[in-house]
Structure formats: C-alpha cells, structure tokens
Design an enzyme around this catalytic site. Sequence first.
Site, PDB file in Angstrom:
ATOM      1  N   LYS A  86       0.822  -1.224   0.000  1.00  0.00           N
ATOM      2  CA  LYS A  86       0.000   0.000   0.000  1.00  0.00           C
ATOM      3  C   LYS A  86       0.853   1.270   0.000  1.00  0.00           C
ATOM      4  CE  LYS A  86      -2.479   1.002   3.709  1.00  0.00           C
ATOM      5  NZ  LYS A  86      -2.034  -0.217   4.346  1.00  0.00           N
ATOM      6  N   THR A  99       4.025   1.493  -0.789  1.00  0.00           N
ATOM      7  CA  THR A  99       4.783   1.479  -2.034  1.00  0.00           C
ATOM      8  C   THR A  99       3.948   2.048  -3.172  1.00  0.00           C
ATOM      9  OG1 THR A  99       6.007  -0.473  -1.293  1.00  0.00           O
ATOM     10  CG2 THR A  99       6.025  -0.013  -3.652  1.00  0.00           C
ATOM     11  N   ARG A 116       1.754   8.437   6.975  1.00  0.00           N
ATOM     12  CA  ARG A 116       1.973   8.331   8.427  1.00  0.00           C
ATOM     13  C   ARG A 116       3.447   8.093   8.723  1.00  0.00           C
ATOM     14  NH1 ARG A 116      -1.326   3.395  10.215  1.00  0.00           N
ATOM     15  NH2 ARG A 116      -0.539   2.674   8.214  1.00  0.00           N
ATOM     16  N   LYS A 130       7.056  -6.441  10.942  1.00  0.00           N
ATOM     17  CA  LYS A 130       6.858  -5.915   9.595  1.00  0.00           C
ATOM     18  C   LYS A 130       8.103  -5.266   8.996  1.00  0.00           C
ATOM     19  CE  LYS A 130       3.282  -3.520   8.561  1.00  0.00           C
ATOM     20  NZ  LYS A 130       2.295  -2.432   8.601  1.00  0.00           N
ATOM     21  N   ALA A 134      -4.116   1.396  12.501  1.00  0.00           N
ATOM     22  CA  ALA A 134      -5.517   1.314  12.095  1.00  0.00           C
ATOM     23  C   ALA A 134      -6.259   0.175  12.779  1.00  0.00           C
ATOM     24  CB  ALA A 134      -5.625   1.165  10.587  1.00  0.00           C
ATOM     25  N   PHE A 178      -3.616  -0.581   7.140  1.00  0.00           N
ATOM     26  CA  PHE A 178      -4.170  -1.923   6.954  1.00  0.00           C
ATOM     27  C   PHE A 178      -5.188  -1.958   5.814  1.00  0.00           C
ATOM     28  CE2 PHE A 178      -2.640  -2.617  11.431  1.00  0.00           C
ATOM     29  CZ  PHE A 178      -1.702  -3.569  11.095  1.00  0.00           C
ATOM     30  N   PHE A 181       3.639  -8.816  -9.576  1.00  0.00           N
ATOM     31  CA  PHE A 181       4.720  -9.725  -9.225  1.00  0.00           C
ATOM     32  C   PHE A 181       5.110 -10.492 -10.491  1.00  0.00           C
ATOM     33  CE2 PHE A 181       3.283  -8.678  -5.079  1.00  0.00           C
ATOM     34  CZ  PHE A 181       4.283  -9.009  -4.177  1.00  0.00           C
ATOM     35  N   TRP A 218       7.256  -0.833  -7.647  1.00  0.00           N
ATOM     36  CA  TRP A 218       8.341  -1.407  -6.841  1.00  0.00           C
ATOM     37  C   TRP A 218       9.578  -1.609  -7.716  1.00  0.00           C
ATOM     38  CZ3 TRP A 218      11.410  -5.751  -6.917  1.00  0.00           C
ATOM     39  CH2 TRP A 218      12.117  -6.025  -5.741  1.00  0.00           C
TER      40      TRP A 218
END
Length: 556
Positions: free
Chosen positions: A71, A73, A94, A105, A273, A301, A381, A409
């Site tokens: 998200k 990214t 944030r 994470k 969140a 999230f 991906f 990415w």
Amino acid sequence: MKTDIEIAQEAVLEPIVKVAEGLGMTPDDLELYGKYKAKITEEYIERIKDRPDGKLILVTAINPTPAGEGKTTTSVGLGQAFGKLGKKAVIALREPSLGPCFGLKGGAAGGGYAQAVPMEDLNLHFTGDFHAITSANNLLAALLDNHIHQGNELRIDTRQIVWKRCEDMNDRALRNIVIGMGGKTNGFVREDHFVITVASEIMAILCLAEDMKDLKERLGRIIVAYNMDGEPVTALDLHAVGGMAALLKDAIKPNLIQTLEHTPVLVHGGPFANIAHGCNSVRATRTALKMADYCITEAGFGADLGAEKFFDVKCRIAGLKPDAAVLVATVRALKYNGGVPRDELGKEDLEALKKGIVNLEKHIENLQKYNVPVVVALNAFVTDTAAEIGFVKEFCETRGCEMALSEVWEKGGEGGVELAQKVLQTLKEKESHFQVLYEDTASLEEKIVTVSQEIYGAGKVNFTTTAQKQLQRLTKLGFGRLPVCMAKTPYSLSDDPALLGRPEGFEMKVREVYVSAGAGFVVALTGDVMTMPGLPGNPAAFQIDVDENGVITGLF
C-alpha cells in the site's frame, strides 16, 4: 536483488530546501532537521490556508496477508507517476512506529524504487514526534499518580483509572503491571497498563487537531479517571495541559521529506488502524491539499479498518471530502485468500483466484457505499500470469471500477504511469458524492452494529455485559454523538484472523468500549486485539545493525 535499504542508501537525494522550492516555498518556510528533513512552519501553513484545495486521493488495500500488498509502495509510486505526467502532487503519509520496525513488519517507507527517503531516518526516530507524544502521555500519567499521592483532592477512585502509560515498542510484559510498590514514598500501589505509543489518545489528538489552540482544548478533554461519584476527571482538572502542549509544540508541525524521485512527501503522525484511527494528521493532509493539485494519502491496513476510519472518523471530524480511492491488491494475496499455501503462490491457479477474489469484491462494495469512485491497483509480481491479470481486470470492470497494473516497486514512477492515468481519468469522468456510513445521531450501539454488518459482513454483534454497561455510561455522559473507532484484527474482515476471503453471517464480539474524549471518538475493542503488541520469536531487531561508519543495515 537489492534490498529496500540498499536502494535507498544508493539514491542521490536533493536538499530538502530544493524540494520545497518546487512547491514555491522559501527556506524561511522550513525548520530544518539536517539536510534532508524539515518541519513546515506555522507561518507558511497560515499563509496558504485560503488557497483552493487540490484533489484528495485515498490509497487503501485489501486485508493484509503474508503474501504482501504494497500500500505505501503504491502511494509513493503513484505520487512519482503523477510527476512523470507533469502533474503537481504531494504525498501525505503516516510516520512509522518503532514497534513494527523491530518486530515483525520492518520499515514503512515504501519499497523498491518507490520509497520515501531518507528511509533510515523515517523509520528510526525521524524528527522526534513519537518521542514527544510518548513524553506527553507519560507526563499526564505521572501527574495523575502524583495527584493521588499528594492527597487526592479530586477524590479520584483508584479502581477507575483509565489513563495508561505508553512507549513506542512492542513489549507484552508491560501490558499489565503493578506500580507504587516499595513503601509509602513511592505512591499508591495499583494496577497499571501500557499501550504502544501509536495507540495513545495523544497520538490521535495530534493527528486530528486543527492548530495549537485546538490541540490544547482536546488535551484538556482527555478523561484520565472517574471520581468517587462516577464523574469524569480530565487532564484539565489535573493542570496537565500546558506541560503536555509544551512537549508537543514542535511535534504538531508536519514533516517534509522526498521520494527517490524527489516528489514531496508530508509525513506526520502515525496511529495504527487496527487499534486506533489509522490516518496521518489532518494538518498534513490539509497542507498537502493547499500545496499541490493532487494529495495522495493512505490509511492503515485494509479498507475495512483504514478506509472506514478515514471516511467515518477523519473526514467526518475534519470536513474532508475525498475525490477517489485507490484499492491495492495482488494476485498472490487473492490466491492466498483462496486457500493457496504461501510457498505455492507463484503457480498459476485461476480457481483459487476466483475463490479468493471475493475479498477484493467486498472491499470494492464497501468503498462504493461512501459514493467515492474506486480504482483497483494490481501490484505486479513476476509470477503473475496474463490469464490471472486479465481475470482481475474483467472482475473489477464489471463492478464499476477501473483496474491498472502497478509496477512501481520495480520501475518507480514509470511503473505507475498506467495507474496514474486511470486515476486521472476517473477523477475527470466520475464525480465523488462522498457520504459517511452513519449519522451522528445514531446511538453508539447502532454505529458499532452498522460498521460490523455493513463493512465487515457480520450477522450479529454480541456485546459483553461490561461493554453494555460502558455504552450506557458513555451515552449518559454525553458522548453518544461521537463516531466509533473499531479495534479489530486487520487480517480478516471478521474479528477472527483465521477467517479469510469474505466471511459472512459471523458473530462479532465487542468486549470493551471506552471514550477518547479529546480525540473525539469512542473505541470499541473486538475479538482478541491488543493495544500493546508483542515481539515474534524471530524479531526484525535481530537483523538490524550499524557499522563503524554509521551505516544502518537490515531495515528491509
């Protein structure tokens, strides 16, 4: 393959003063924290307040899985892509918590070639905002216990103290503690608790405050305990507001950094969140809307938590009106929701994709309930097949939303051009008629039930006896018109993290309800969600190090 931190450390950053120049800012509009970070001055925020707002774009996601969604990214890459198209955009994110950085994470600055930098600074300490919030929280706790020790003039019932201490680290041993031991001079012996800083009400207050005046008023409304008559005792009653505000005087100012492609990023505040309202500060979002034609922001999230709270809490309180929502998903995550084990997600499996895409379907439906146009960003991906991508695209289009492949990415802004074009097209062709999910006049119980049934898909909501009594008390005290902030597992639409896909008709359990009177919402704790996380068996901290030259490694 290079790690995120290797990519970030190889990047050539522009001085933040130069990044600011692109927004029409001068060095006097900044308070520098070294060469590449700065806070925006109050004078600048005041000077631009009457400018027209740009378009507000929310980036959210399906429920997180071990397969990854990307998200942040996507948010960063989308901002970079707007720059590639010659559009003036500012990203509003944030600040990361140290808890996930050293826990499970890792960092939260984006990934690959779509990162906010300097990523090490952003993930570790940054400009000290979280430390200021922690200090303000614990000053209030110290003043509370000192008041009791010095005679308890306010007649505080020590059995009804609700204010908790905090620290920005995952430390399960501090969830439930006993303080005041060791004799009379050490205060009264009582049970106490810690929450992680991102769950502190002061974090929420900082993120929702309009300015210093509003911040102080909100701090004063914090309920720390109840007295012997059952009446609230506030931070204002304890004469704590001035001291807390002094600790927060710099933290209230938004921070300015850049992406790998020098797109401006405002990073400010960081409530989780799953246990808080999950959005960056209102001040940063509003400032970004005045600085550029497009503000790209995100909420934590999945959309069931972050987007719902962005709409029903942040936008309601601040009067914001989003123009579009970008919903991030991956083929891998959808197949995981369809029952494919993590180590087999690289294989084409259209049946599993069809089974798991119901999770995406529910999030699309939820966002459309707010009358906001939706664009699905399919984070690419290398293992994704043309058949899988084609299936997702057709699925989205038949449900009234565009889909674009995102390769940010791997390719940075260039890999987000297709997505940016879809977002621009949607902004042009579809008008947002934003509305909140429930009215202020609904009861607290009705609000909780509405979110549980409409957003999560619950069939029934079960309130414990404790929660029922708390709802009655809060309503009697005049908090019935506040929005609700649901504390729930992020890993499922339900309150059971093991229920993947699109569970329906399940029973939600609300075990506790309390008011964050300063922030302006009521928190409902569901399932087994914790406000102080713990570390895993192999925490990310094991991989983090710094060499003799001060170069940090291991931050993902």
